[in-house]
Design a protein around this motif. Structure first.
Motif, PDB file in Angstrom:
ATOM      1  N   GLU A  21     -15.788 -33.338 -28.109  1.00 37.19           N
ATOM      2  CA  GLU A  21     -15.983 -33.672 -29.504  1.00 37.19           C
ATOM      3  C   GLU A  21     -14.978 -34.752 -29.882  1.00 37.19           C
ATOM      4  N   THR A  22     -15.367 -35.640 -30.765  1.00 33.79           N
ATOM      5  CA  THR A  22     -14.475 -36.737 -31.119  1.00 33.79           C
ATOM      6  C   THR A  22     -13.199 -36.237 -31.783  1.00 33.79           C
ATOM      7  N   SER A  23     -13.226 -35.043 -32.382  1.00 29.46           N
ATOM      8  CA  SER A  23     -12.014 -34.527 -33.009  1.00 29.46           C
ATOM      9  C   SER A  23     -10.979 -34.119 -31.968  1.00 29.46           C
ATOM     10  N   ASP A  24     -11.402 -33.883 -30.723  1.00 33.63           N
ATOM     11  CA  ASP A  24     -10.485 -33.488 -29.660  1.00 33.63           C
ATOM     12  C   ASP A  24      -9.953 -34.674 -28.870  1.00 33.63           C
ATOM     13  N   VAL A  25     -10.396 -35.872 -29.168  1.00 36.85           N
ATOM     14  CA  VAL A  25     -10.056 -37.043 -28.361  1.00 36.85           C
ATOM     15  C   VAL A  25      -8.992 -37.870 -29.086  1.00 36.85           C
ATOM     16  N   ALA A  26      -7.951 -38.253 -28.349  1.00 34.83           N
ATOM     17  CA  ALA A  26      -6.884 -39.081 -28.912  1.00 34.83           C
ATOM     18  C   ALA A  26      -7.299 -40.542 -28.933  1.00 34.83           C
ATOM     19  N   SER A  40      16.197 -32.181 -31.663  1.00 39.44           N
ATOM     20  CA  SER A  40      17.421 -31.400 -31.838  1.00 39.44           C
ATOM     21  C   SER A  40      18.629 -32.327 -31.826  1.00 39.44           C
ATOM     22  N   ASP A  41      19.821 -31.723 -31.877  1.00 37.83           N
ATOM     23  CA  ASP A  41      21.050 -32.521 -31.885  1.00 37.83           C
ATOM     24  C   ASP A  41      21.297 -33.222 -30.558  1.00 37.83           C
ATOM     25  N   SER A  42      20.811 -32.659 -29.462  1.00 36.14           N
ATOM     26  CA  SER A  42      20.949 -33.299 -28.154  1.00 36.14           C
ATOM     27  C   SER A  42      19.636 -33.999 -27.797  1.00 36.14           C
ATOM     28  N   ALA A  43      19.714 -34.899 -26.846  1.00 34.02           N
ATOM     29  CA  ALA A  43      18.521 -35.667 -26.456  1.00 34.02           C
ATOM     30  C   ALA A  43      17.436 -34.733 -25.909  1.00 34.02           C
ATOM     31  N   THR A  44      16.248 -34.827 -26.479  1.00 38.41           N
ATOM     32  CA  THR A  44      15.099 -34.049 -26.030  1.00 38.41           C
ATOM     33  C   THR A  44      13.998 -35.038 -25.661  1.00 38.41           C
ATOM     34  N   TYR A  45      13.457 -34.906 -24.448  1.00 34.77           N
ATOM     35  CA  TYR A  45      12.475 -35.852 -23.934  1.00 34.77           C
ATOM     36  C   TYR A  45      11.125 -35.187 -23.721  1.00 34.77           C
ATOM     37  N   ALA A  46      10.069 -35.984 -23.785  1.00 32.98           N
ATOM     38  CA  ALA A  46       8.714 -35.536 -23.477  1.00 32.98           C
ATOM     39  C   ALA A  46       8.115 -36.509 -22.468  1.00 32.98           C
ATOM     40  N   GLU A  47       7.086 -36.065 -21.752  1.00 36.50           N
ATOM     41  CA  GLU A  47       6.417 -36.930 -20.774  1.00 36.50           C
ATOM     42  C   GLU A  47       5.373 -37.822 -21.418  1.00 36.50           C
ATOM     43  N   ALA A  48       4.750 -37.334 -22.510  1.00 38.29           N
ATOM     44  CA  ALA A  48       3.641 -38.085 -23.103  1.00 38.29           C
ATOM     45  C   ALA A  48       3.510 -37.789 -24.591  1.00 38.29           C
ATOM     46  N   VAL A  49       2.866 -38.730 -25.294  1.00 40.51           N
ATOM     47  CA  VAL A  49       2.559 -38.594 -26.716  1.00 40.51           C
ATOM     48  C   VAL A  49       1.104 -39.014 -26.904  1.00 40.51           C
ATOM     49  N   ALA A  50       0.361 -38.237 -27.687  1.00 39.88           N
ATOM     50  CA  ALA A  50      -1.022 -38.586 -28.019  1.00 39.88           C
ATOM     51  C   ALA A  50      -1.108 -38.836 -29.522  1.00 39.88           C
ATOM     52  N   VAL A  51      -1.856 -39.883 -29.893  1.00 38.44           N
ATOM     53  CA  VAL A  51      -1.986 -40.281 -31.292  1.00 38.44           C
ATOM     54  C   VAL A  51      -3.453 -40.300 -31.679  1.00 38.44           C
ATOM     55  N   ASP A  53      -5.799 -41.176 -35.291  1.00 39.40           N
ATOM     56  CA  ASP A  53      -5.838 -41.639 -36.678  1.00 39.40           C
ATOM     57  C   ASP A  53      -4.446 -41.965 -37.218  1.00 39.40           C
ATOM     58  N   GLY A  54      -3.600 -42.571 -36.372  1.00 37.83           N
ATOM     59  CA  GLY A  54      -2.282 -42.986 -36.795  1.00 37.83           C
ATOM     60  C   GLY A  54      -1.255 -41.870 -36.882  1.00 37.83           C
ATOM     61  N   LYS A  55      -1.602 -40.678 -36.450  1.00 42.64           N
ATOM     62  CA  LYS A  55      -0.679 -39.545 -36.497  1.00 42.64           C
ATOM     63  C   LYS A  55      -0.474 -38.986 -35.100  1.00 42.64           C
ATOM     64  N   ILE A  56       0.730 -38.521 -34.827  1.00 46.05           N
ATOM     65  CA  ILE A  56       1.021 -37.893 -33.542  1.00 46.05           C
ATOM     66  C   ILE A  56       0.363 -36.518 -33.535  1.00 46.05           C
ATOM     67  N   VAL A  57      -0.516 -36.293 -32.551  1.00 43.26           N
ATOM     68  CA  VAL A  57      -1.216 -35.016 -32.460  1.00 43.26           C
ATOM     69  C   VAL A  57      -0.749 -34.175 -31.281  1.00 43.26           C
ATOM     70  N   PHE A  58       0.013 -34.785 -30.364  1.00 42.07           N
ATOM     71  CA  PHE A  58       0.515 -34.043 -29.206  1.00 42.07           C
ATOM     72  C   PHE A  58       1.775 -34.702 -28.675  1.00 42.07           C
ATOM     73  N   VAL A  59       2.739 -33.853 -28.303  1.00 43.37           N
ATOM     74  CA  VAL A  59       3.951 -34.291 -27.606  1.00 43.37           C
ATOM     75  C   VAL A  59       4.213 -33.258 -26.530  1.00 43.37           C
ATOM     76  N   LYS A  67      -5.719 -34.283 -21.218  1.00 43.26           N
ATOM     77  CA  LYS A  67      -6.857 -33.461 -21.649  1.00 43.26           C
ATOM     78  C   LYS A  67      -7.454 -33.980 -22.953  1.00 43.26           C
ATOM     79  N   LEU A  68      -6.682 -34.775 -23.687  1.00 42.71           N
ATOM     80  CA  LEU A  68      -7.148 -35.357 -24.941  1.00 42.71           C
ATOM     81  C   LEU A  68      -7.750 -36.747 -24.752  1.00 42.71           C
ATOM     82  N   GLN A  69      -7.833 -37.199 -23.501  1.00 44.97           N
ATOM     83  CA  GLN A  69      -8.345 -38.536 -23.200  1.00 44.97           C
ATOM     84  C   GLN A  69      -9.859 -38.561 -23.270  1.00 44.97           C
ATOM     85  N   GLY A  70     -10.393 -39.576 -23.930  1.00 42.60           N
ATOM     86  CA  GLY A  70     -11.824 -39.801 -24.002  1.00 42.60           C
ATOM     87  C   GLY A  70     -12.150 -41.197 -23.501  1.00 42.60           C
TER      88      GLY A  70
END
Length: 118
Positions: A21-26, A40-51, A53-59, A67-70
């Motif tokens: 569904e298009t709502s599930d696709v970044a 947090s106060d110390s450095a926190t890292y992530a491997e990926a970010v999904a956006v 409609d201009g908003k971050i939907v996954f980190v 899985k959010l790729q279309g």
């Protein structure tokens, strides 16, 4: 017996090939660099970010972001660059000017204002 199983197999095959569904696709996925979350106060890292409609939907993990790729998702490899949250600073000089121009000054040197020298 075979006449029944072929339609069942075809039904299962086509059901498993339904697009997401298009709502599930970044709209875009970012990965491949230092993604600092500022969580947090110390450095926190992530491997990926999904956006979406201009908003971050996954980190999180790249595998979960994929899985959010279309078909129309833009994949952005950061190529080792750093990505972090930000904001738009309108720059303060116009605001400071409006405050300063209404203030009386005692200055050790001359200032030229629109209304004269101080």
């Amino acid at each position: 017996m075979h006449k029944i199983t072929i339609p069942i197999y075809l039904t299962l095959l086509f059901a498993s090939c339904q697009p997401k569904e298009t709502s599930d696709v970044a709209d875009a996925i970012y990965f491949g660099g230092d993604i600092i979350t500022m969580e947090s106060d110390s450095a926190t890292y992530a491997e990926a970010v999904a956006v979406k409609d201009g908003k971050i939907v996954f980190v999180g993990a790249k595998a979960d972001a994929e899985k959010l790729q279309g078909d129309r998702t833009i994949i952005n490899d950061l190529q080792g660059k750093t990505m972090m949250p930000g904001f738009i600073d309108p720059h303060l000089h116009p605001i400071l000017g409006s405050v300063i121009l209404n203030t009386s000054f005692a200055s050790p040197f001359e200032w030229n204002f629109p209304w004269g020298k101080v």
